[in-house]
Design a protein around this motif. Structure first.
Motif, PDB file in Angstrom:
ATOM      1  N   ASP A  94       7.605   0.381  -2.812  1.00 17.75           N
ATOM      2  CA  ASP A  94       7.557  -0.324  -1.677  1.00 17.75           C
ATOM      3  C   ASP A  94       6.523   0.235  -0.348  1.00 17.75           C
ATOM      4  O   ASP A  94       6.772   1.162   0.269  1.00 17.75           O
ATOM      5  CB  ASP A  94       8.845  -0.270  -0.941  1.00 17.75           C
ATOM      6  CG  ASP A  94       9.209  -1.086   0.594  1.00 17.75           C
ATOM      7  OD1 ASP A  94       8.079  -2.113   0.701  1.00 17.75           O
ATOM      8  OD2 ASP A  94       9.991  -0.835   1.424  1.00 17.75           O
ATOM      9  N   GLY A  95       5.243  -0.411  -0.494  1.00 22.17           N
ATOM     10  CA  GLY A  95       4.195   0.000   0.440  1.00 22.17           C
ATOM     11  C   GLY A  95       3.035  -1.046   0.105  1.00 22.17           C
ATOM     12  O   GLY A  95       3.159  -1.802  -0.685  1.00 22.17           O
ATOM     13  N   ASP A  96       2.331  -1.103   1.486  1.00 19.00           N
ATOM     14  CA  ASP A  96       1.247  -1.989   1.387  1.00 19.00           C
ATOM     15  C   ASP A  96       0.250  -1.568   0.588  1.00 19.00           C
ATOM     16  O   ASP A  96      -0.825  -2.189  -0.006  1.00 19.00           O
ATOM     17  CB  ASP A  96       0.766  -2.302   2.790  1.00 19.00           C
ATOM     18  CG  ASP A  96       1.761  -2.715   3.605  1.00 19.00           C
ATOM     19  OD1 ASP A  96       2.314  -3.925   3.159  1.00 19.00           O
ATOM     20  OD2 ASP A  96       1.949  -2.632   4.873  1.00 19.00           O
ATOM     21  N   GLU A  97      -0.095  -0.225   0.266  1.00 13.92           N
ATOM     22  CA  GLU A  97      -1.027   0.404  -0.508  1.00 13.92           C
ATOM     23  C   GLU A  97      -0.534   1.840  -0.861  1.00 13.92           C
ATOM     24  O   GLU A  97       0.229   2.587  -0.125  1.00 13.92           O
ATOM     25  CB  GLU A  97      -2.415   0.456   0.428  1.00 13.92           C
ATOM     26  CG  GLU A  97      -3.544   1.112  -0.641  1.00 13.92           C
ATOM     27  CD  GLU A  97      -4.856   1.316   0.268  1.00 13.92           C
ATOM     28  OE1 GLU A  97      -5.906   1.844  -0.256  1.00 13.92           O
ATOM     29  OE2 GLU A  97      -4.920   1.137   1.547  1.00 13.92           O
TER      30      GLU A  97
ATOM     31  N   ILE B 214       2.011   6.891   0.349  1.00 12.26           N
ATOM     32  CA  ILE B 214       2.308   5.424   0.553  1.00 12.26           C
ATOM     33  C   ILE B 214       2.083   4.918   2.129  1.00 12.26           C
ATOM     34  O   ILE B 214       2.508   5.736   2.803  1.00 12.26           O
ATOM     35  CB  ILE B 214       3.818   5.191   0.082  1.00 12.26           C
ATOM     36  CG1 ILE B 214       4.081   5.712  -1.260  1.00 12.26           C
ATOM     37  CG2 ILE B 214       4.168   3.888   0.406  1.00 12.26           C
ATOM     38  CD1 ILE B 214       5.527   5.674  -1.765  1.00 12.26           C
ATOM     39  N   ARG B 215       1.319   3.800   2.097  1.00 13.09           N
ATOM     40  CA  ARG B 215       1.142   3.385   3.448  1.00 13.09           C
ATOM     41  C   ARG B 215       1.861   1.948   3.528  1.00 13.09           C
ATOM     42  O   ARG B 215       1.793   1.329   2.596  1.00 13.09           O
ATOM     43  CB  ARG B 215      -0.535   3.120   3.541  1.00 13.09           C
ATOM     44  CG  ARG B 215      -0.960   2.448   4.774  1.00 13.09           C
ATOM     45  CD  ARG B 215      -2.285   2.019   4.936  1.00 13.09           C
ATOM     46  NE  ARG B 215      -2.797   0.981   3.959  1.00 13.09           N
ATOM     47  CZ  ARG B 215      -2.412  -0.332   4.046  1.00 13.09           C
ATOM     48  NH1 ARG B 215      -1.904  -0.769   5.106  1.00 13.09           N
ATOM     49  NH2 ARG B 215      -2.934  -1.136   3.189  1.00 13.09           N
ATOM     50  N   LYS B 216       2.194   1.764   4.778  1.00 11.93           N
ATOM     51  CA  LYS B 216       3.090   0.490   5.170  1.00 11.93           C
ATOM     52  C   LYS B 216       2.135   0.254   6.492  1.00 11.93           C
ATOM     53  O   LYS B 216       2.161   0.941   7.436  1.00 11.93           O
ATOM     54  CB  LYS B 216       4.495   0.739   5.451  1.00 11.93           C
ATOM     55  CG  LYS B 216       5.190   0.756   4.331  1.00 11.93           C
ATOM     56  CD  LYS B 216       6.754   0.737   4.532  1.00 11.93           C
ATOM     57  CE  LYS B 216       7.304   0.796   3.282  1.00 11.93           C
ATOM     58  NZ  LYS B 216       9.127   0.780   3.510  1.00 11.93           N
ATOM     59  N   ASP B 217       1.729  -0.983   6.754  1.00 11.47           N
ATOM     60  CA  ASP B 217       0.948  -1.207   7.936  1.00 11.47           C
ATOM     61  C   ASP B 217      -0.131  -0.372   8.020  1.00 11.47           C
ATOM     62  O   ASP B 217      -0.960  -0.065   7.148  1.00 11.47           O
ATOM     63  CB  ASP B 217       1.937  -1.537   8.999  1.00 11.47           C
ATOM     64  CG  ASP B 217       2.946  -2.788   8.708  1.00 11.47           C
ATOM     65  OD1 ASP B 217       2.514  -3.838   8.170  1.00 11.47           O
ATOM     66  OD2 ASP B 217       4.020  -2.445   9.183  1.00 11.47           O
ATOM     67  N   ASP B 218      -0.097   0.131   9.018  1.00 14.90           N
ATOM     68  CA  ASP B 218      -1.315   1.078   9.517  1.00 14.90           C
ATOM     69  C   ASP B 218      -0.793   2.633   9.547  1.00 14.90           C
ATOM     70  O   ASP B 218      -1.335   3.456  10.238  1.00 14.90           O
ATOM     71  CB  ASP B 218      -1.849   0.932  10.825  1.00 14.90           C
ATOM     72  CG  ASP B 218      -0.892   1.034  11.894  1.00 14.90           C
ATOM     73  OD1 ASP B 218       0.343   1.229  11.701  1.00 14.90           O
ATOM     74  OD2 ASP B 218      -1.263   0.996  13.256  1.00 14.90           O
TER      75      ASP B 218
ATOM     76  N   ARG C 255      -2.606   0.731  -8.640  1.00 11.46           N
ATOM     77  CA  ARG C 255      -2.087  -0.453  -8.818  1.00 11.46           C
ATOM     78  C   ARG C 255      -0.933  -0.644  -9.822  1.00 11.46           C
ATOM     79  O   ARG C 255      -0.607   0.550 -10.344  1.00 11.46           O
ATOM     80  CB  ARG C 255      -3.282  -1.523  -9.322  1.00 11.46           C
ATOM     81  CG  ARG C 255      -4.483  -1.114  -9.038  1.00 11.46           C
ATOM     82  CD  ARG C 255      -4.763  -2.095  -7.745  1.00 11.46           C
ATOM     83  NE  ARG C 255      -6.237  -1.954  -7.309  1.00 11.46           N
ATOM     84  CZ  ARG C 255      -6.753  -1.448  -6.128  1.00 11.46           C
ATOM     85  NH1 ARG C 255      -5.491  -0.962  -5.285  1.00 11.46           N
ATOM     86  NH2 ARG C 255      -7.829  -1.473  -5.825  1.00 11.46           N
TER      87      ARG C 255
END
Length: 86
Positions: free
Chosen positions: A40-43, A55-59, A35
Motif C-alpha cells: 500500500d503505497g504510491d511508490e 514506501i512513499r505515500k503522496d509526498d 514494481r
C-alpha cells in the motif's frame, strides 16, 4: 517533488538498518523502484546496501521494511531487480 520523511519512517530506519552513513531520504535517492510489490503505497523502492524497502505515500516516506520481513511478492520483485542489475 520534495520528499518528507515521517517520524515513523525515521524510527523504522534506525531499527532496521546498520547503515549509519545515510538517513531514509538519502537511501530513497539511492534506491531502485520496485514494481509489482503488492504494498500500500504510491511508490516503493529497494535500497540494496541496507537491504530495506522504503514506501512513499503522496509526498511522504511513510515506512521502512527490512527485506527479511517483507512479503513474498516484495521478495520476488527484489530478486527480479537483482537479476537485472547483475
Amino acid at each position: 517533488m520534495s520528499l518528507r520523511v515521517s517520524e515513523h519512517a525515521r524510527t523504522r530506519w534506525l531499527e532496521r538498518t546498520a547503515d549509519a552513513r545515510l538517513d531514509p531520504h538519502g537511501a530513497w535517492l539511492e534506491a531502485t523502484p520496485v514494481r509489482r510489490h503488492g504494498l500500500d503505497g504510491d511508490e516503493v523502492r529497494y535500497h540494496d546496501p541496507s537491504s530495506t524497502v522504503l514506501i512513499r505515500k503522496d509526498d511522504t516516506l511513510v515506512t521502512v521494511i527490512s527485506l527479511d520481513d517483507a512479503t513474498y511478492s516484495v521478495h520476488a520483485s527484489v530478486q527480479h531487480l537483482r537479476g537485472e542489475q547483475r
